[in-house]
Write a protein that holds these residues in place. Structure first.
Motif, PDB file in Angstrom:
ATOM      1  N   GLY A  18     -58.052  38.239  33.810  1.00 20.26           N
ATOM      2  CA  GLY A  18     -59.116  38.473  34.780  1.00 20.26           C
ATOM      3  C   GLY A  18     -60.335  37.612  34.543  1.00 20.26           C
ATOM      4  N   PHE A  19     -61.512  38.204  34.761  1.00 24.43           N
ATOM      5  CA  PHE A  19     -62.755  37.436  34.693  1.00 24.43           C
ATOM      6  C   PHE A  19     -62.957  36.768  33.336  1.00 24.43           C
ATOM      7  CE2 PHE A  19     -65.103  40.103  38.152  1.00 24.43           C
ATOM      8  CZ  PHE A  19     -64.386  39.424  39.131  1.00 24.43           C
ATOM      9  N   GLY A  20     -62.650  37.494  32.244  1.00 27.67           N
ATOM     10  CA  GLY A  20     -62.850  36.913  30.920  1.00 27.67           C
ATOM     11  C   GLY A  20     -61.980  35.691  30.700  1.00 27.67           C
ATOM     12  N   THR A  21     -60.724  35.777  31.119  1.00 29.92           N
ATOM     13  CA  THR A  21     -59.811  34.638  30.989  1.00 29.92           C
ATOM     14  C   THR A  21     -60.273  33.472  31.852  1.00 29.92           C
ATOM     15  OG1 THR A  21     -57.968  36.146  30.546  1.00 29.92           O
ATOM     16  CG2 THR A  21     -57.410  33.915  31.240  1.00 29.92           C
ATOM     17  N   LEU A  22     -60.695  33.767  33.079  1.00 29.68           N
ATOM     18  CA  LEU A  22     -61.192  32.712  33.965  1.00 29.68           C
ATOM     19  C   LEU A  22     -62.442  32.067  33.403  1.00 29.68           C
ATOM     20  CD1 LEU A  22     -60.675  34.507  37.389  1.00 29.68           C
ATOM     21  CD2 LEU A  22     -59.394  32.521  36.563  1.00 29.68           C
ATOM     22  N   ASP A  23     -63.302  32.864  32.812  1.00 33.03           N
ATOM     23  CA  ASP A  23     -64.521  32.337  32.201  1.00 33.03           C
ATOM     24  C   ASP A  23     -64.185  31.339  31.107  1.00 33.03           C
ATOM     25  OD1 ASP A  23     -67.314  32.205  31.360  1.00 33.03           O
ATOM     26  OD2 ASP A  23     -66.741  33.543  29.720  1.00 33.03           O
ATOM     27  N   GLU A  24     -63.283  31.728  30.218  1.00 29.90           N
ATOM     28  CA  GLU A  24     -62.913  30.826  29.126  1.00 29.90           C
ATOM     29  C   GLU A  24     -62.182  29.595  29.643  1.00 29.90           C
ATOM     30  OE1 GLU A  24     -64.077  31.204  26.306  1.00 29.90           O
ATOM     31  OE2 GLU A  24     -64.499  33.341  26.054  1.00 29.90           O
TER      32      GLU A  24
ATOM     33  N   VAL B  72     -54.181  27.274  17.961  1.00 31.33           N
ATOM     34  CA  VAL B  72     -54.228  27.304  19.418  1.00 31.33           C
ATOM     35  C   VAL B  72     -54.881  28.617  19.831  1.00 31.33           C
ATOM     36  CG1 VAL B  72     -52.872  27.401  21.550  1.00 31.33           C
ATOM     37  CG2 VAL B  72     -52.180  25.855  19.694  1.00 31.33           C
ATOM     38  N   THR B  73     -55.831  28.542  20.757  1.00 32.04           N
ATOM     39  CA  THR B  73     -56.473  29.745  21.273  1.00 32.04           C
ATOM     40  C   THR B  73     -55.717  30.224  22.505  1.00 32.04           C
ATOM     41  OG1 THR B  73     -58.660  29.132  20.430  1.00 32.04           O
ATOM     42  CG2 THR B  73     -58.584  30.698  22.239  1.00 32.04           C
ATOM     43  N   VAL B  74     -55.372  31.499  22.517  1.00 30.92           N
ATOM     44  CA  VAL B  74     -54.610  32.101  23.614  1.00 30.92           C
ATOM     45  C   VAL B  74     -55.478  33.157  24.301  1.00 30.92           C
ATOM     46  CG1 VAL B  74     -52.564  33.416  24.255  1.00 30.92           C
ATOM     47  CG2 VAL B  74     -52.426  31.700  22.424  1.00 30.92           C
ATOM     48  N   PHE B  75     -55.586  33.058  25.618  1.00 26.98           N
ATOM     49  CA  PHE B  75     -56.329  34.034  26.409  1.00 26.98           C
ATOM     50  C   PHE B  75     -55.394  34.757  27.367  1.00 26.98           C
ATOM     51  CE2 PHE B  75     -59.634  30.837  25.451  1.00 26.98           C
ATOM     52  CZ  PHE B  75     -60.535  31.670  24.800  1.00 26.98           C
ATOM     53  N   GLY B  76     -55.807  35.940  27.780  1.00 29.34           N
ATOM     54  CA  GLY B  76     -55.047  36.718  28.746  1.00 29.34           C
ATOM     55  C   GLY B  76     -55.631  38.106  28.853  1.00 29.34           C
ATOM     56  N   SER B  77     -55.139  38.870  29.776  1.00 26.99           N
ATOM     57  CA  SER B  77     -55.724  40.164  30.101  1.00 26.99           C
ATOM     58  C   SER B  77     -55.592  41.176  28.967  1.00 26.99           C
ATOM     59  CB  SER B  77     -55.058  40.736  31.353  1.00 26.99           C
ATOM     60  OG  SER B  77     -55.549  42.036  31.626  1.00 26.99           O
ATOM     61  N   ALA B  78     -56.683  41.926  28.750  1.00 26.53           N
ATOM     62  CA  ALA B  78     -56.653  43.043  27.816  1.00 26.53           C
ATOM     63  C   ALA B  78     -55.947  44.253  28.414  1.00 26.53           C
ATOM     64  CB  ALA B  78     -58.078  43.433  27.420  1.00 26.53           C
ATOM     65  N   ARG B  79     -55.683  44.219  29.729  1.00 25.81           N
ATOM     66  CA  ARG B  79     -55.113  45.380  30.421  1.00 25.81           C
ATOM     67  C   ARG B  79     -53.585  45.349  30.496  1.00 25.81           C
ATOM     68  NH1 ARG B  79     -59.343  46.201  35.502  1.00 25.81           N
ATOM     69  NH2 ARG B  79     -61.253  45.754  34.318  1.00 25.81           N
ATOM     70  N   THR B  80     -52.975  44.319  29.985  1.00 24.96           N
ATOM     71  CA  THR B  80     -51.518  44.195  30.074  1.00 24.96           C
ATOM     72  C   THR B  80     -50.838  45.193  29.144  1.00 24.96           C
ATOM     73  OG1 THR B  80     -51.744  41.839  30.575  1.00 24.96           O
ATOM     74  CG2 THR B  80     -49.587  42.610  29.847  1.00 24.96           C
ATOM     75  N   ALA B  81     -49.965  46.024  29.706  1.00 30.99           N
ATOM     76  CA  ALA B  81     -49.270  47.058  28.925  1.00 30.99           C
ATOM     77  C   ALA B  81     -48.137  46.446  28.104  1.00 30.99           C
ATOM     78  CB  ALA B  81     -48.709  48.122  29.861  1.00 30.99           C
TER      79      ALA B  81
END
Length: 257
Positions: A177-183, A76-85
């Motif tokens: 963000g944008f990367g997640t929305l793009d995918e 399974v491919t999982v996407f999400g923000s790289a900025r999440t602490a």
């Protein structure tokens, strides 16, 4: 041959790792990326003549991705923000998701970066699953997170995107963000147009994704640019166990076809 052309066609890049970490580059030294130079039409005319040779580099990225990932288990491919602490609740959710997918017998594929990607890789790896990271050359966010068991480095977004889809049975998007929305929307287009079938697309976190889905369900649908069945391609949930159940149903549908 110019220095720029030499850099694009012959210099090494981060390649496959197995329980090892890609070298971190100094972002200040990476003034441009291979994707940027490929897509930028400005500059000296001699740059244009090297484009045909780049096909070999692009081909090599596809070949490496196919050969490395061909024998991974269902994933399974999982996407999400790289900025999440790490102390953010979404990070904990990403870890829980990665662990639950691993326990259900799935490898977890991410972009290999920090934030949500790291959380999903970490949860999967700590639960004994196969944690996969597909890195990308950027002026920032270099290298793979320390929880990637098997990683491949890419210079071209389009080659990397192919691997996200080809070797996964589902997409799960956490807040991003944008990367997640793009995918997300690329996956939806592939399902909508029948390029991939029986491919669940799950949005985890209704408080984050609800506004987007409402916009699709009302504004976009009322405008006539999508159909009701297009909106139904999206599953919006708040529970990790429900994500796994949706993924499992999709996988069983694929097996029984």
């Amino acid at each position: 041959m110019t220095e720029a052309r030499f850099d694009d066609l012959t210099t090494p890049r981060p390649t496959t790792i197995d329980k090892r970490r890609a070298e971190h580059k100094d972002p200040a030294r990476l003034s441009s990326t291979t994707d940027q130079r490929l897509l930028d039409s400005r500059g000296p005319g001699d740059w244009v003549h090297s484009d045909a040779w780049r096909v070999q580099r692009i081909q090599a990225e596809f070949v490496e991705g196919f050969s490395v990932l061909a024998e991974i288990p269902r994933a399974v491919t999982v996407f999400g923000s790289a900025r999440t602490a790490p102390d953010h609740p979404d990070y904990a959710t990403g870890m829980a998701l990665g662990a639950a997918l691993a326990q259900a017998g799935y490898a977890v594929i991410t972009g290999g970066g920090p934030g949500i990607m790291e959380a999903a890789n970490r949860g999967c790896s700590e639960a004994g699953g196969l944690s996969v990271g597909l890195g990308i050359e950027l002026p920032f966010e270099q290298g793979l997170n320390p929880w990637v068991d098997l990683g491949v480095g890419f210079r071209y977004f389009f080659a990397r995107k192919t691997m996200f889809v080809k070797y996964a049975q589902a997409f799960v998007c956490l807040p991003g963000g944008f990367g997640t929305l793009d995918e997300l929307f690329e996956a939806l287009v592939l399902v909508q147009t029948g390029k991939v079938t029986r491919f669940p697309v799950v949005l985890l976190g209704s408080s984050y994704w609800g506004g987007l889905v409402e916009w699709l369900r009302h504004t976009a649908l009322d405008h006539g640019v999508i159909s009701p069945k297009d909106v139904d391609l999206i599953h919006v949930v708040d529970d990790v166990e429900e994500v796994v159940a949706i993924v499992e149903r999709g996988f069983q549908d694929l097996v029984e076809r």
